[in-house]
Scaffold this active site. Structure first.
Site, PDB file in Angstrom:
ATOM      1  N   ASP A   1       1.561  -0.796   0.387  1.00 29.00           N
ATOM      2  CA  ASP A   1      -0.223   0.227  -0.381  1.00 29.00           C
ATOM      3  C   ASP A   1       1.020   0.979  -0.221  1.00 29.00           C
ATOM      4  O   ASP A   1       1.565   1.269   0.833  1.00 29.00           O
ATOM      5  CB  ASP A   1      -1.211  -0.301   0.715  1.00 29.00           C
ATOM      6  CG  ASP A   1      -1.780   1.067   1.240  1.00 29.00           C
ATOM      7  OD1 ASP A   1      -3.005   1.183   0.414  1.00 29.00           O
ATOM      8  OD2 ASP A   1      -1.397   1.882   2.588  1.00 29.00           O
TER       9      ASP A   1
ATOM     10  N   HIS B   1       4.754   5.682  -1.969  1.00 31.53           N
ATOM     11  CA  HIS B   1       4.989   6.507  -1.890  1.00 31.53           C
ATOM     12  C   HIS B   1       5.580   7.487  -0.510  1.00 31.53           C
ATOM     13  O   HIS B   1       6.211   8.379  -0.802  1.00 31.53           O
ATOM     14  CB  HIS B   1       4.434   7.551  -3.293  1.00 31.53           C
ATOM     15  CG  HIS B   1       2.470   7.354  -3.046  1.00 31.53           C
ATOM     16  ND1 HIS B   1       2.384   6.201  -3.261  1.00 31.53           N
ATOM     17  CD2 HIS B   1       2.176   8.172  -2.285  1.00 31.53           C
ATOM     18  CE1 HIS B   1       0.515   6.492  -2.540  1.00 31.53           C
ATOM     19  NE2 HIS B   1       1.130   7.642  -2.105  1.00 31.53           N
TER      20      HIS B   1
ATOM     21  N   GLU C   1       0.992  -0.292  -4.995  1.00 31.38           N
ATOM     22  CA  GLU C   1       0.562   1.420  -5.648  1.00 31.38           C
ATOM     23  C   GLU C   1       2.042   2.879  -4.974  1.00 31.38           C
ATOM     24  O   GLU C   1       2.297   2.203  -4.163  1.00 31.38           O
ATOM     25  CB  GLU C   1      -0.442   1.035  -4.033  1.00 31.38           C
ATOM     26  CG  GLU C   1      -1.654   2.697  -3.544  1.00 31.38           C
ATOM     27  CD  GLU C   1      -2.775   3.148  -3.260  1.00 31.38           C
ATOM     28  OE1 GLU C   1      -3.345   4.249  -2.962  1.00 31.38           O
ATOM     29  OE2 GLU C   1      -2.333   2.613  -2.197  1.00 31.38           O
TER      30      GLU C   1
ATOM     31  N   ASP D   1      -3.539   3.831 -11.582  1.00 36.57           N
ATOM     32  CA  ASP D   1      -4.513   4.940 -11.426  1.00 36.57           C
ATOM     33  C   ASP D   1      -4.965   5.441 -12.165  1.00 36.57           C
ATOM     34  O   ASP D   1      -6.114   6.283 -12.988  1.00 36.57           O
ATOM     35  CB  ASP D   1      -4.424   5.450 -10.186  1.00 36.57           C
ATOM     36  CG  ASP D   1      -4.179   5.380  -9.011  1.00 36.57           C
ATOM     37  OD1 ASP D   1      -4.753   3.984  -8.479  1.00 36.57           O
ATOM     38  OD2 ASP D   1      -3.149   5.384  -7.893  1.00 36.57           O
TER      39      ASP D   1
ATOM     40  N   GLN E   1     -10.998   4.322  -4.888  1.00 35.20           N
ATOM     41  CA  GLN E   1     -12.005   5.005  -5.566  1.00 35.20           C
ATOM     42  C   GLN E   1     -13.241   5.015  -5.427  1.00 35.20           C
ATOM     43  O   GLN E   1     -14.006   6.166  -6.079  1.00 35.20           O
ATOM     44  CB  GLN E   1     -11.549   4.954  -7.155  1.00 35.20           C
ATOM     45  CG  GLN E   1      -9.864   4.721  -7.406  1.00 35.20           C
ATOM     46  CD  GLN E   1      -9.739   6.014  -7.638  1.00 35.20           C
ATOM     47  OE1 GLN E   1     -10.069   7.011  -7.264  1.00 35.20           O
ATOM     48  NE2 GLN E   1      -8.428   6.013  -6.818  1.00 35.20           N
ATOM     49  N   ILE E   2     -13.859   4.222  -4.899  1.00 41.08           N
ATOM     50  CA  ILE E   2     -15.681   3.964  -4.297  1.00 41.08           C
ATOM     51  C   ILE E   2     -15.841   4.802  -2.796  1.00 41.08           C
ATOM     52  O   ILE E   2     -16.409   4.847  -2.841  1.00 41.08           O
ATOM     53  CB  ILE E   2     -15.591   2.241  -4.101  1.00 41.08           C
ATOM     54  CG1 ILE E   2     -16.157   1.716  -6.063  1.00 41.08           C
ATOM     55  CG2 ILE E   2     -17.019   2.795  -4.015  1.00 41.08           C
ATOM     56  CD1 ILE E   2     -15.846   0.337  -6.139  1.00 41.08           C
TER      57      ILE E   2
END
Length: 613
Positions: A271, A274, A306, A333, A404-405
């Site tokens: 996860d 970055h 991610e 993404d 995104q949801i």
């Protein structure tokens, strides 16, 4: 007769039960000169002073402690804390840890050798809401559904123990302990066995960029685990590069190996990497992938990132033809954003950098990243690295996922905010894309249930989360009205969590039944036509803009084959496409001539090899 299969990961911390010897306990607690082991046997606590070793380690071998016994560590101020490497927490994150014998489980998947990444169709699920029971055992009952759908790999949202009765899992604080409300470690292992028996891979989402705010005791006895030199969205960063960072790095790397070895998982999704800051000569992400690749050599291990920074170098294929030397793939993404804005027309937040930009639509589909070093206005910084040298399978494509949801105010799925024909069109693009597709649970039948953000904190922390959630949306024009903000679901409410549980009976009625049949058909087309091509598609494709939201993309598959996508992703017809010559793989909408009607998609395979006379 074959012997029993045993799987155990040996680590430098935690509780290790040794048959005929007892249990060895080790804790890194450099802030305390003395640590007690507190054992709970038959309800009576018993204390043992642990031996102190150099560099802050404390250790004791107790000959009487057996699997099933509970224990905690006693600090010099009297605080009792769970083991940070606890294998199980029967009474949640503040309670005692349980001694577990990993060798006790009877593994039944000895013949499993994994599946190659190229044939992967991922399915992201949240154990707590995938079924009404919300357990590992109940999830097993739905595996045959996934097989019949065409899924080959399950991506499980984090299961590391988190506080309270429900949550997404990204606020976990005990990364070695499966969430007790989902079941025991053996229940999770039984789920893995059941998946492997059906030829399904299992990938686990893990969080190494922060620890949750409730139940994290590390700072009380190992303050060097964190550093104020780096900042993250969650506060002080995990210390991967400063003084005392070596035990921290080992804690995380062993956690990755623990899940892969002791639970026989097929991969991990890391996860938000970055937010992992490491200025040391060898970044912890590099060390982690090298250790995993060197340790597990008998089957493919899929390591997914991610990474909002779009660092193509993390995905580099160092040895040609050797598959993924480093990280296997990255959640893309950019593909989500270009397809989402096409289907919905939304332009708030980061979507503003994609709306009306057909060049980025074509680039994300053809090359993976839409931003490859250019300035991204929303982030006010340059973003990304060139990705054209990467094969498409280095990217995971999707139009929905938990973020995104769930990061929407009301947790609406795309089928609640976009026309059905638009959703089918963008789904026909990403499900057949040479990138690796991922569905979010329930997407296959256009589930009516939302997936809002939910958690289960208490006291001031719960109120802060509740208030922060509403303030987060206050800057959006549609939520300027305080009354509308008050209608945003309370993340702490049991009803918010319950609203996310899938309604499995929907699949028996239309429109859900028809959507499910459509999804099965398109995944069957992928399995038949796209998957065999992927080993020969080793580089990015080329994209051509036909008109607004209309593109043609080509990928070379070997010397003679070309995979062609032609898509008109808008509510108006578009001229300028080819005649569609070649072998048709999939037609969505009216996509049979040079002019594609609204929301139409055409996939074609051409063959330039000379025909036999």
């Amino acid at each position: 007769m074959t012997g029993k299969i045993r799987r155990r990961h040996t680590m430098p911390h935690g509780a290790e039960w040794r048959q005929r010897e007892g249990t060895l306990f080790r804790l890194w607690a450099p802030a305390h000169q003395a640590i007690d082991l507190v054992i709970e046997q038959e309800g009576r606590p018993r204390r043992r002073r642990m031996a102190s070793h150099p560099e802050g380690w404390h250790e004791v071998l107790d000959h009487d402690v057996q699997p099933g016994d509970r224990y905690r560590f006693g600090l010099t101020d009297g605080t009792l804390v769970p083991d940070p490497a606890s294998r199980f927490q029967p009474n949640d994150v503040h309670g005692p840890s349980l001694v577990v014998d990993p060798d006790a489980f009877n593994w039944t998947d000895g013949a499993w050798r994994g599946r190659p990444w190229a044939e992967t169709v991922l399915y992201e699920l949240h154990v707590g809401t995938f079924t009404d029971a919300g357990t590992f055992a109940a999830t097993i009952d739905k595996l045959d559904h996934l097989v019949s759908l065409g899924v080959t790999a399950i991506e499980v949202m984090p299961v590391s123990d988190f506080p309270g009765g429900h949550g997404w899992g990204y606020d976990g604080v005990l990364p070695y302990a499966p969430e007790s409300r989902y079941g025991t470690p053996d229940d999770f292992k039984a789920f893995v066995c059941a998946a492997h028996a059906r030829q399904l891979s299992v990938v686990l989402d893990v969080v190494y960029n922060h620890f949750g705010p409730d139940g994290n005791y590390l700072g009380a006895y190992a303050p060097g685990f964190f550093t104020e030199r780096h900042k993250t969205p969650w506060g002080a960063a995990v210390n991967f590069d400063g003084q005392h960072s070596s035990p921290v790095r080992e804690f995380v790397i062993h956690n990755a190996l623990y899940w892969l070895e002791e639970f026989h998982l097929d991969g991990l999704r890391l996860d938000a990497v970055h937010a992992i800051v490491d200025d040391s000569p060898v970044h912890v992400l590099r060390e982690l992938v090298e250790r995993v690749r060197a340790t597990i050599t008998d089957r493919p291990v899929h390591l997914i990132l991610e990474n909002e920074d779009n660092l193509a170098s993390r995905l580099a294929r160092v040895t040609p033809g050797n598959g993924a030397d480093r990280y296997t793939s990255q959640w893309n993404d950019d593909v989500h954003h270009v397809l989402h804005v096409a289907a919905t027309g939304e332009h708030q937040g980061y979507y503003q950098d994609y709306v009306g930009d057909t060049e980025k639509l074509g680039r994300a589909l053809a090359e993976g990243f839409a931003f490859q070093g250019e300035m991204m206005p929303y982030r006010e910084t340059e973003r990304g690295e060139p990705s054209t040298d990467l094969p498409p399978e280095a990217f995971v494509a999707f139009i929905q996922n938990h973020d995104q949801i769930g990061n929407r105010a009301f947790g609406e799925r795309i089928n609640a905010i976009a026309p059905p024909e638009a959703v089918r069109a963008v789904a026909a693009v990403y499900l057949l894309l040479p990138q690796i597709p991922m569905l979010f649970m329930g997407e296959e039948w256009a589930a009516s249930t939302p997936f809002p953000f939910f958690c289960d904190f208490s006291g001031d922390l719960a109120e802060a989360v509740r208030k922060g959630r509403r303030e987060e949306f206050a800057r959006f024009p549609e939520f300027q009205d305080p009354e509308k903000r008050e209608r945003i679901p309370d993340p702490e409410a049991e009803s918010t969590f319950r609203s996310a549980k899938l309604k499995w009976d929907e699949i028996e009625t239309d429109p859900h039944h028809a959507v499910l049949a459509w999804t099965r058909d398109v995944l069957a087309a992928r399995r038949q036509h796209i998957v065999p091509l992927l080993p020969s598609i080793t580089r990015a494709g080329t994209a051509r803009v036909i008109g607004p939201s209309a593109v043609a993309v080509e990928w070379r598959a070997g010397e003679a084959m070309t995979l062609v996508l032609e898509a008109n992703l808008k509510a108006d017809p578009q001229e300028g496409f080819t005649t569609g010559e070649g072998r048709s793989i999939w037609l969505e909408g009216d996509a049979t001539g040079k002019a594609l009607e609204p929301w139409s998609v055409r996939w074609i395979l051409t063959d330039s090899r000379p025909r036999a006379v």
